[in-house]
Design a protein around this motif. Sequence first.
Motif: not given
Length: 92
Positions: A85-92, A76-80
Amino acid sequence: MPIVKIGPKHQVTIPTQFFKTLDLRPGDLVEAQLRDEAIVLIPQKLIPKDQAWFWTKEWQDKEKEADEAIARGELSGPFETADELVRRLRKQ
C-alpha cells in the motif's frame, strides 16, 4: 393548513402529515425561531462532540469527492501488505 391548539403548558401538537414527512420521532429536538410574526420549528439532530469533525463542510466535501471517485471506479487495491500500500501511495 392545519390549525393546532396551544395547551395549558404552552404545548402544541405537530400535525401527523408534518411529523411523518419530516421523519420525526417522540423526543426529537426542534429549534424554535421567531420570524416576523410566525413561530418556525426546525428539526435538529445532535451530533456527539467527538464526531463533529465528520460533519464539517470540508470533511463532507471530501466524502462527496471520494464517493464520486468510487462511483467512477477509481479504486486501488486490495493490497496484500501495508508495504505494498505504501509503495502504491508513493507512486501517486
